[in-house]
Design a protein around this motif. Sequence first.
Motif, PDB file in Angstrom:
ATOM      1  N   GLU A  27       0.808  -1.223   0.000  1.00 33.53           N
ATOM      2  CA  GLU A  27       0.000   0.000   0.000  1.00 33.53           C
ATOM      3  C   GLU A  27       0.843   1.275   0.000  1.00 33.53           C
ATOM      4  O   GLU A  27       0.317   2.367  -0.196  1.00 33.53           O
ATOM      5  N   ARG A  28       2.145   1.156   0.254  1.00 30.83           N
ATOM      6  CA  ARG A  28       2.989   2.354   0.238  1.00 30.83           C
ATOM      7  C   ARG A  28       3.301   2.722  -1.206  1.00 30.83           C
ATOM      8  O   ARG A  28       3.804   1.901  -1.977  1.00 30.83           O
ATOM      9  N   GLU A  29       3.061   3.970  -1.582  1.00 31.76           N
ATOM     10  CA  GLU A  29       3.179   4.383  -2.978  1.00 31.76           C
ATOM     11  C   GLU A  29       4.199   5.496  -3.172  1.00 31.76           C
ATOM     12  O   GLU A  29       4.289   6.409  -2.355  1.00 31.76           O
ATOM     13  N   GLU A  30       4.943   5.402  -4.266  1.00 29.18           N
ATOM     14  CA  GLU A  30       5.817   6.476  -4.733  1.00 29.18           C
ATOM     15  C   GLU A  30       5.452   6.773  -6.178  1.00 29.18           C
ATOM     16  O   GLU A  30       4.909   5.927  -6.886  1.00 29.18           O
ATOM     17  N   PHE A  31       5.792   7.996  -6.640  1.00 28.32           N
ATOM     18  CA  PHE A  31       5.311   8.443  -7.953  1.00 28.32           C
ATOM     19  C   PHE A  31       6.366   8.369  -9.056  1.00 28.32           C
ATOM     20  O   PHE A  31       6.053   8.632 -10.206  1.00 28.32           O
ATOM     21  N   THR A  32       7.592   8.023  -8.734  1.00 25.82           N
ATOM     22  CA  THR A  32       8.623   7.910  -9.764  1.00 25.82           C
ATOM     23  C   THR A  32       9.539   6.727  -9.457  1.00 25.82           C
ATOM     24  O   THR A  32       9.627   6.272  -8.315  1.00 25.82           O
ATOM     25  N   HIS A  33      10.228   6.270 -10.492  1.00 25.34           N
ATOM     26  CA  HIS A  33      11.198   5.180 -10.315  1.00 25.34           C
ATOM     27  C   HIS A  33      12.338   5.623  -9.395  1.00 25.34           C
ATOM     28  O   HIS A  33      12.836   4.835  -8.585  1.00 25.34           O
ATOM     29  N   LEU A  34      12.736   6.878  -9.529  1.00 21.24           N
ATOM     30  CA  LEU A  34      13.830   7.367  -8.693  1.00 21.24           C
ATOM     31  C   LEU A  34      13.430   7.427  -7.226  1.00 21.24           C
ATOM     32  O   LEU A  34      14.247   7.183  -6.334  1.00 21.24           O
TER      33      LEU A  34
END
Length: 636
Positions: free
Chosen positions: A545-552
Motif C-alpha cells: 500500500e505504500r506508494e511512490e510516484f517515480t522510479h527514482l
Amino acid sequence: MAQKVYLSNYELKDAIKMYFNKLTNLRKEKEMINTWDANGRVTSVPVYSLMSSPFYNSSAMDGIAVKSSSTIGATDRNQIVLEEGKDYIVVDTGDPIPKEFDSVIMIEDLINVDHNKVKIYKSVIPWQHIRALGEDIVENQLIIPSNHTIRPVDIGAMIAGGVNSVEVYKKPRVGIIPTGTEIVEPGTELKVGDIIEFNSRTFSAQVESWGGNANRYNIVDDVYEEIKETVKKASEENDIVLINAGSSAGREDYTAKVIEELGEVVLHGVAIKPGKPVILGIVNNKPVIGIPGYPVSAYFIMELIVKKLIQSYQGMEGKSLKTVKATLSRRVMSSLKHLEFVRMKLGYVGNKLIATPLTRGAGATMSLVRADGILEIPQSSEGIEAGEEIEVKLLKDEDDIKNTIVCIGSHDPIIDIVSDFIHMRNKNYFLSSAHVGSMGGIMALKKEETHIAPIHLLDMESGEYNVSYVKKYLSNQNIHLIKGVKRIQGLMVQKGNPLNIKGFKDIADGKKKFVNRQRGSGTRLLLDYNLKKIGINPNKILGYEREEFTHLSVAAAVAAGDVDCGLGVYSAAEMMELDFIPLCKEEYDIAVPEEYLEMDIIKEFIKVIKSEEFCNELDKLGGYDYSGIGEIIKIQ
C-alpha cells in the motif's frame, strides 16, 4: 520549557496591516553614492540635470560647418564654390560649431575642387545636422523622480546631465539566523538525522534580489540561551532579523519565547497554507520574523511579508504578478481554515491553458523549482473541481509557457534528459512533465489536457503493450504512438542483495519491506499482472500500500534502507547504485494526438529522441533498447 501554542490565526491581509502599523520605526535612511554605482537603487529625491547635454552646439555629422545664407541658390546646374576659412570650416561628429556658422553639410554631399575649396549642389536650411545646446537634456530638467528604481539608461542620462552622485535609500541590512541542532552546512559529511541547511542561502539570494544586504549568521543549535544571544546581537546589527525554524509548537521551538523575552510578539500564526506558524515580532524597534523551517512555507513567508518589508525600507512598492485564466486538470481540495497557495504547472494545449497542481507538501522544494504559477484558494473554499476555470499568478514568462510541451503520464529518467536536450538545442523550447502514471496520461489525452503521454500499459490478456489501451479509451481520437524505448523492469534491492531476493515470490513472505508505485501507473499494473499470474495475494506483501510516484523515488527508498526492495527500471537502480534483479522487458512509448505531430516543438522532440547524442545518454544509463525509437505508428 513549556510548549507554546499558536497565539493567532489572522487573515493574511489583516496580519500584514497590524504588523506594519506596529512598525513605527521603519527608517528610510538615505545615502549619497556615485551615479555609476546606482543601478537598481531607489532615489530618495528627484534628480535634476546640472548642465545641458550637449552643453554646446555640436556637429551631428562629419563634413563642413557653413552659414546657411551662403548656400542659397545652389543647384545641380548652379554649383557654388566655398572656400575654407572664409565660407566654411571642416568638422567631425561632435565638434563644436562656432557661433558664426549655423549649418553642417555632410562630407558625402561635397565636391572637392582643390585642397581648400569645395563645390555644393544644393542649399541647406539653418541648423541642419547640428545638435543644438540642450537638445537632449536642458539644465535644471527633471531626469528621474523620487522613489524611482534606477536603470542603466537612467545612469547614462544622469551622467550626461552632469549628475555624478545621487541620493538613494540605504539598502536595509537583513540578518538571517538559521537554527536547529539537526541542520548542517553544505559539504558536511552526513549522518542519519542530519539535514543540509539551505533555507538561509535561499533567503540571502531573495534579500539581495529585492535590494537588501543579506547578513547570514552561523547555524545556532536548539539551545534557548544561544538563540536568544544571537537574536539580541542580530537586532543590534541589522535593520531586519529573520529567524529560520523554531516557529512551530514543538519542544525545541523557542523562537516565539525568545522574541517575547527580548521584545514583543505581535502575532504568531497566520491563516495561510503553507506558512501558518510564522511569528511577527519586534525587538529593538526592528522587525524580527520567525520563519517556518519547511522550505515551501519559508518561501511564501519571504514573498508575502519579508519582501514587503525590504521594499518599504527603500520606498518601493512591489508589483503584482501577472494573472492568467487556466483550466484546472485535477481536483484540488482545501481547508476552510486557510488561504492556500498551490504550485501549478502550466501549458497551452490547443488554445486552452491547462494548469496541473504539483506536490503540495510544505517540504517539497522541487515544487517551487518546477512551478510556473500559483493558484490561491480562498479561505472560504473547500476546493476546486477539475475542469473549472481558475486564475493563476504567473512565476514564468507567458511566452515560455506557450513554447512548452505538456507531458503528462508515466515517469522515466529519460524524460528529464529529453527536457534538457530540447532546451539545450533551442533555448525557446521547454518540456513540462507531470508524473501521474500511464493511466493518468491516457485520461489527460482523453480530456485534451496534454500534448503527449508517456505510457507503458500491459494488456493482461494479450501481453501486448499500449495499443489496446489507446483503442479502448481514446477510440474517438486520432492517436499515434511515437515509439520510445524497450526498458528492463525488475526488483531494485540494496547493494549485495543481502536478503537474497530473486523474484516476486521472495517478497510475498510478509517480512521483506516493499515500496509500490501509485495506482494507475504502468509499473503497478505490471506488478499486479505478475502477482496474478503466479497466484500471489497482494495482501501478503509488506508495503504493497505504500506508494511512490517515480522510479527514482522507489530507488531512493531502497537506497536509504527504508524498504528492502521495489519494482522499477534498471536505469534508476544504476543511478542509486543498487543491485537489480531483471524480470521483464516492457515498451515505453509516447502517445500523441495526430494534430500535434505537426507542431514544430513536437518535431523537435522527435529529432531529440532520434539523435545520436540522446542515444549515447541512454547507453550511459543502461537498460534501454532504443532500436526503432522515434518511429510513428498510427493506431487504427
